[in-house]
Structures are given as structure tokens and as C-alpha cells.
Design an enzyme around this catalytic site. Structure first.
Site, PDB file in Angstrom:
ATOM      1  N   GLU A  79       0.839  -1.203   0.000  1.00  0.00           N
ATOM      2  CA  GLU A  79       0.000   0.000   0.000  1.00  0.00           C
ATOM      3  C   GLU A  79       0.868   1.245   0.000  1.00  0.00           C
ATOM      4  O   GLU A  79       1.784   1.369   0.808  1.00  0.00           O
ATOM      5  CB  GLU A  79      -0.888   0.023   1.248  1.00  0.00           C
ATOM      6  CG  GLU A  79      -1.683  -1.259   1.448  1.00  0.00           C
ATOM      7  CD  GLU A  79      -2.687  -1.159   2.579  1.00  0.00           C
ATOM      8  OE1 GLU A  79      -3.063  -0.024   2.944  1.00  0.00           O
ATOM      9  OE2 GLU A  79      -3.089  -2.219   3.097  1.00  0.00           O
ATOM     10  N   ARG A 104      11.220   1.145   8.970  1.00  0.00           N
ATOM     11  CA  ARG A 104      11.065   0.341  10.196  1.00  0.00           C
ATOM     12  C   ARG A 104      10.220  -0.897   9.917  1.00  0.00           C
ATOM     13  O   ARG A 104       9.499  -0.960   8.927  1.00  0.00           O
ATOM     14  CB  ARG A 104      10.405   1.179  11.296  1.00  0.00           C
ATOM     15  CG  ARG A 104       8.999   1.652  10.929  1.00  0.00           C
ATOM     16  CD  ARG A 104       8.280   2.291  12.116  1.00  0.00           C
ATOM     17  NE  ARG A 104       6.990   2.872  11.718  1.00  0.00           N
ATOM     18  CZ  ARG A 104       5.846   2.201  11.669  1.00  0.00           C
ATOM     19  NH1 ARG A 104       5.830   0.904  11.953  1.00  0.00           N
ATOM     20  NH2 ARG A 104       4.725   2.799  11.315  1.00  0.00           N
ATOM     21  N   PHE A 109       0.072  -1.116  17.483  1.00  0.00           N
ATOM     22  CA  PHE A 109      -0.036   0.084  18.302  1.00  0.00           C
ATOM     23  C   PHE A 109      -1.179  -0.060  19.292  1.00  0.00           C
ATOM     24  O   PHE A 109      -2.186  -0.699  19.001  1.00  0.00           O
ATOM     25  CB  PHE A 109      -0.238   1.308  17.413  1.00  0.00           C
ATOM     26  CG  PHE A 109       0.976   1.612  16.583  1.00  0.00           C
ATOM     27  CD1 PHE A 109       2.031   2.350  17.108  1.00  0.00           C
ATOM     28  CD2 PHE A 109       1.090   1.119  15.290  1.00  0.00           C
ATOM     29  CE1 PHE A 109       3.163   2.600  16.355  1.00  0.00           C
ATOM     30  CE2 PHE A 109       2.226   1.366  14.527  1.00  0.00           C
ATOM     31  CZ  PHE A 109       3.261   2.106  15.069  1.00  0.00           C
TER      32      PHE A 109
HETATM   33 MG    MG Z   1      -5.689   1.428   1.002  1.00  0.00          MG
END
Ligand code: MG
Ligand code: ADP
Length: 155
Positions: A79, A104, A109
Site C-alpha cells: 500500500e 522500520r 499500536f
Molecule cells: Mg488502502
């Protein structure tokens, strides 16, 4: 990193509707076929580089190579978030990218806020890196000016 710079071109398809756009960070998804053409050992994570929609201008981008939830995380998804404000969506158009560097690995999260600020930091890091001569030079690469289908990797 091995495989970089990596050149890739393909149609923009509908993603998983994860609401990236609502977060202010739309990501143009490549089809499964294009993703399958990536080296299978390219690490998942966040990358940066240059992107161009159709015959448009070349812009900075950040890109994620991640695990595709639709395929029980055995297939990857790729993406691209282009660092530019477009007037309209560009589903179905040809997106050309060159990936020039790695930021990274993928992370989980604790909150949406933490995710958004990490992405904003990634974008800032990408902008800085892409101004360095080593990365900047790829913006002018012939890849972005040649007709479709005429380009191979490692040219
Ligand atoms: Mg998308
Ligand atoms: P999807 O789940 O279908 O990928 P997103 O919320 O990630 O939906 O939005 C992605 C779409 O937004 C892209 O396919 C493209 O048509 C459009 N778009 C508009 N601006 C951008 C941008 N700056 N970078 C990437 N995609 C963009």
C-alpha cells in the site's frame, strides 16, 4: 537493503476498507498479482520512495508491505501513501513506484492516536531521506517517463 531500489508498476485496486482515508492517510493498494511479483523475501515494514499516477508528476511516498488479513496473513499487501493532495481518487489508474529506502518493521499500536503519530513520523522521515542526493536522483529516473511494460528491475 537487498532488492532496493525496487521498481514496480500496476493498477490501483480497492483495498480492505480499513478506513485509511478517514485517518487522513489514504493508501493506494496494488492487486494481488502485482504483490505476488515482489521478491518473496522482501521484509514487511515501512518504506519510502517516489510515486507517480498515470503520466502525472512524481511525488514522495511512504509504503507499507504488510500481511494481508484477507488471506489469513499468508499473503502480503503493498500500500502506497503518496505525499500529495489529489483532487480525486484514482482507482483503476496505473501507479508507478520506486522504493528507495526502509524505515522500520511493522508494529502493533496500543491506540489509533499512537498509530497516526507513528505514520506522521514515518512521513517526516521519508521527506527528509528523499531530499538526500542518493534518493533524490531516482525521482528523475527514466522509469517514470517510459511507456508501460518497457521496464525491468535492476536496469
Ligand atoms: Mg488502502
Ligand atoms: P482502500 O481500502 O480502497 O485502499 P483507502 O482509504 O486506503 O481505501 O484510500 C485509497 C484510495 O484513495 C486510493 O486508491 C486512491 O484512489 C485515493 N487517494 C487519494 N489521495 C491519495 C494519496 N495521497 N495517496 C494514496 N491514495 C490516495
Amino acid at each position: 537493503m537487498r532488492h532496493l531500489p525496487y521498481f514496480c508498476r500496476g493498477e490501483v485496486v480497492k483495498g480492505f476498507g480499513r478506513g485509511s482515508k478517514e485517518l487522513g492517510i489514504p493508501t493506494a493498494n496494488f492487486s494481488e498479482q502485482v504483490v505476488e511479483s515482489f521478491p518473496s523475501d522482501i521484509p514487511t515494514g515501512i518504506y519510502y520512495g517516489w510515486a507517480c499516477v498515470g503520466n502525472g508528476d512524481v511525488h514522495k511516498m511512504v509504503l507499507s508491505i504488510g500481511w494481508n488479513p484477507f488471506y489469513k496473513n499468508i499473503k502480503k499487501s503493498v500500500e502506497t501513501h503518496i505525499i500529495h493532495t489529489f483532487k480525486e481518487d484514482f482507482y483503476g489508474e496505473i501507479l508507478s513506484i520506486v522504493i528507495t529506502g526502509y524505515i522500520r518493521p511493522e508494529k502493533n499500536f496500543d491506540s489509533l492516536d499512537a498509530l497516526i503519530s507513528a505514520i506522521q513520523e514515518d512521513i517526516e522521515e521519508a521527506k527528509r531521506q528523499l531530499d538526500l542526493p542518493e534518493h533524490l536522483k531516482l525521482k528523475e529516473d527514466n522509469f517514470f517517463h517510459l511507456p508501460e511494460g518497457k521496464v525491468v528491475n535492476n536496469h
